[in-house]
Design a protein around this motif. Structure first.
Motif, PDB file in Angstrom:
ATOM      1  N   GLY A  53       0.798  -1.293  -0.086  1.00 34.55           N
ATOM      2  CA  GLY A  53       0.205   0.050  -0.044  1.00 34.55           C
ATOM      3  C   GLY A  53       0.715   1.326  -0.037  1.00 34.55           C
ATOM      4  N   PRO A  54       1.720   1.355   0.987  1.00 29.36           N
ATOM      5  CA  PRO A  54       2.468   2.723   1.026  1.00 29.36           C
ATOM      6  C   PRO A  54       3.361   2.789  -0.122  1.00 29.36           C
ATOM      7  N   VAL A  55       3.790   1.642  -0.734  1.00 29.46           N
ATOM      8  CA  VAL A  55       4.771   1.629  -2.000  1.00 29.46           C
ATOM      9  C   VAL A  55       4.180   2.304  -3.100  1.00 29.46           C
ATOM     10  N   GLU A  56       3.117   1.576  -3.398  1.00 25.96           N
ATOM     11  CA  GLU A  56       2.230   1.800  -4.744  1.00 25.96           C
ATOM     12  C   GLU A  56       1.557   2.971  -4.560  1.00 25.96           C
ATOM     13  N   ALA A  57       1.172   3.565  -3.439  1.00 28.54           N
ATOM     14  CA  ALA A  57       0.663   4.869  -3.331  1.00 28.54           C
ATOM     15  C   ALA A  57       1.756   5.983  -3.478  1.00 28.54           C
ATOM     16  N   ALA A  58       2.768   5.762  -3.078  1.00 29.06           N
ATOM     17  CA  ALA A  58       3.841   6.775  -3.223  1.00 29.06           C
ATOM     18  C   ALA A  58       4.326   6.886  -4.692  1.00 29.06           C
ATOM     19  N   PHE A  59       4.483   5.600  -5.156  1.00 30.46           N
ATOM     20  CA  PHE A  59       4.805   5.686  -6.765  1.00 30.46           C
ATOM     21  C   PHE A  59       3.809   6.370  -7.381  1.00 30.46           C
ATOM     22  N   ALA A  60       2.566   6.043  -7.192  1.00 34.59           N
ATOM     23  CA  ALA A  60       1.383   6.708  -7.944  1.00 34.59           C
ATOM     24  C   ALA A  60       1.466   8.030  -7.850  1.00 34.59           C
ATOM     25  N   GLY A  61       1.759   8.849  -6.755  1.00 34.08           N
ATOM     26  CA  GLY A  61       1.699  10.153  -6.436  1.00 34.08           C
ATOM     27  C   GLY A  61       2.852  10.769  -7.215  1.00 34.08           C
ATOM     28  N   ALA A  62       4.038  10.213  -6.870  1.00 33.95           N
ATOM     29  CA  ALA A  62       5.342  10.553  -7.420  1.00 33.95           C
ATOM     30  C   ALA A  62       5.232  10.647  -8.983  1.00 33.95           C
ATOM     31  N   LEU A  63       4.703   9.476  -9.588  1.00 30.90           N
ATOM     32  CA  LEU A  63       4.753   9.558 -11.133  1.00 30.90           C
ATOM     33  C   LEU A  63       3.529  10.249 -11.650  1.00 30.90           C
ATOM     34  N   ARG A  64       2.516  10.714 -10.733  1.00 29.38           N
ATOM     35  CA  ARG A  64       1.428  11.372 -11.211  1.00 29.38           C
ATOM     36  C   ARG A  64       0.391  10.517 -11.839  1.00 29.38           C
ATOM     37  N   LEU A  65       0.079   9.057 -11.409  1.00 28.49           N
ATOM     38  CA  LEU A  65      -0.411   8.040 -12.181  1.00 28.49           C
ATOM     39  C   LEU A  65      -1.731   7.523 -11.251  1.00 28.49           C
ATOM     40  N   ARG A  66      -2.727   6.890 -11.890  1.00 24.07           N
ATOM     41  CA  ARG A  66      -3.682   6.236 -11.033  1.00 24.07           C
ATOM     42  C   ARG A  66      -3.200   4.601 -11.173  1.00 24.07           C
ATOM     43  N   LEU A  67      -3.156   4.130 -10.001  1.00 25.74           N
ATOM     44  CA  LEU A  67      -2.976   2.601  -9.949  1.00 25.74           C
ATOM     45  C   LEU A  67      -4.053   2.115  -9.200  1.00 25.74           C
ATOM     46  N   GLY A  68      -4.032   0.756  -8.990  1.00 27.39           N
ATOM     47  CA  GLY A  68      -5.003  -0.016  -8.345  1.00 27.39           C
ATOM     48  C   GLY A  68      -6.335  -0.200  -9.103  1.00 27.39           C
ATOM     49  N   GLY A  69      -7.269  -1.000  -8.497  1.00 28.56           N
ATOM     50  CA  GLY A  69      -8.505  -1.383  -9.253  1.00 28.56           C
ATOM     51  C   GLY A  69      -8.653  -2.956  -9.564  1.00 28.56           C
TER      52      GLY A  69
END
Length: 332
Positions: free
Chosen positions: A241-257
């Motif tokens: 959770g923390p890793v993917e969320a941080a990457f999502a925000g850093a890269l300005r991308l929507r992840l998950g689903g």
């Protein structure tokens, strides 16, 4: 040579070895451990948690114990100690293989070869490739790059800084056991419980360091912190959770689903819901961020080990001075 310097030199050499050579095609130590663990699992398997706990303890404990004996055997020789640390670091890191597989899939997607991308995806993650279109594969690759930056690089370096060669080997053993038996399939739901929980504990510090370094090294630090704080707890994994969320925000991308594993569909929360989904071009951006995070993790781990050793020496020196005998009598 002091143990802190042995780790700093050895880990740096092992990191460079992984960067330059990647994983060997044959005879990889982690693969050998996996085969041995698989053979033991077939003998010990019972549909209960106790059997799984015994299996996990034997495998992880054996790996750590063997590494400790090897480290002890060479500790009187600085060159051998550095070489052993370098070899252990190289064998447990998977950063170059992660980057290579991600780039190959990205290249296939950019060339419009969806079949090749689907064929390559199982080399990177366990999702059902036939259920994914190009956008789904791009998202799967970015998420796998993020999570495996923690699992295949940063977590190992953290435990190496804490425990030397046994820490490096122990972390990779636990992570491998989780990949083998820690998933929620009917066979391993109970048997793999101990491996999954131990992996959660072992991965906790590396995941937080990965997320923090992604925020520091990414193109949008504020966005990384924002999505991390807001969305990380929504993820079912306490570490992904923390890793993917941080990457999502850093890269300005929507992840998950929604995703599919072995015919089983899971609906995971969206991370960065206000951001655009990944495309094939974003895979290269994720790989570059992963490399920066990995290099910073090496520097952090080596510096932490050297600093902790310096503090211990300073405290011992202070204790010796304060506890020493003063000369009797006044000045003459």
């Amino acid at each position: 040579m002091r143990a802190d310097r042995v780790f700093a030199y050895g880990a740096t050499l092992g990191f460079l070895g992984d960067l330059l050579a990647g994983d060997p095609r044959r005879g990889h130590p982690v693969a050998a451990f996996g085969r041995a663990a698989g053979a033991l699992e077939r003998r010990l398997w019972r549909d209960d948690r106790a059997s799984g706990a015994v299996f996990t303890a034997l495998c992880a404990g054996g790996a750590v114990g063997g590494a400790a004996l090897a480290q002890r055997a060479v500790r009187s020789c600085a060159a051998l100690s550095v070489a052993l640390t370098a070899a252990a670091t190289w064998s447990v890191l998977g950063g170059e293989s992660l980057a290579r597989e991600a780039r190959l899939i990205g290249a296939a997607l950019e060339a419009g070869d969806l079949a090749a991308a689907r064929a390559r995806l199982p080399h990177l993650c366990g999702r059902d490739p036939q259920a994914l279109d190009a956008a789904g594969i791009a998202r799967a690759v970015v998420e796998s790059v993020a999570e495996n930056t923690s699992d295949a690089v940063v977590g190992a370096l953290v435990w190496g800084a804490a425990g030397g060669v046994p820490g490096l080997v122990g972390f990779r053993a636990v992570n491998t056991l989780d990949a083998m038996v820690g998933h929620r399939s009917p066979r391993f739901l109970r048997f793999g419980w101990a491996a999954a929980r131990l992996d959660d504990v072992a991965g906790w510090p590396g995941a937080r360091l990965t997320a923090g370094l992604a925020a520091l090294a990414g193109p949008d630090p504020r966005g990384a912190l924002r999505v991390w704080r807001r969305d990380a707890a929504l993820h079912p994994s306490p570490n992904a959770g923390p890793v993917e969320a941080a990457f999502a925000g850093a890269l300005r991308l929507r992840l998950g689903g929604t995703l599919s594993y072995a015919g089983r569909t899971e609906h995971r929360p969206v991370l960065g819901a206000d951001l655009p989904p990944p495309t094939a071009a974003d895979i290269a951006r994720a790989v570059r961020l992963s490399r920066r995070v990995s290099a910073l993790a090496l520097a952090t781990a080596a510096t932490a080990r050297l600093t902790a050793a310096a503090i211990r020496r300073a405290r011992r020196g202070g204790s010796a001075v304060s506890g020493g005998h003063q000369p009797k009598g006044g000045p003459k």
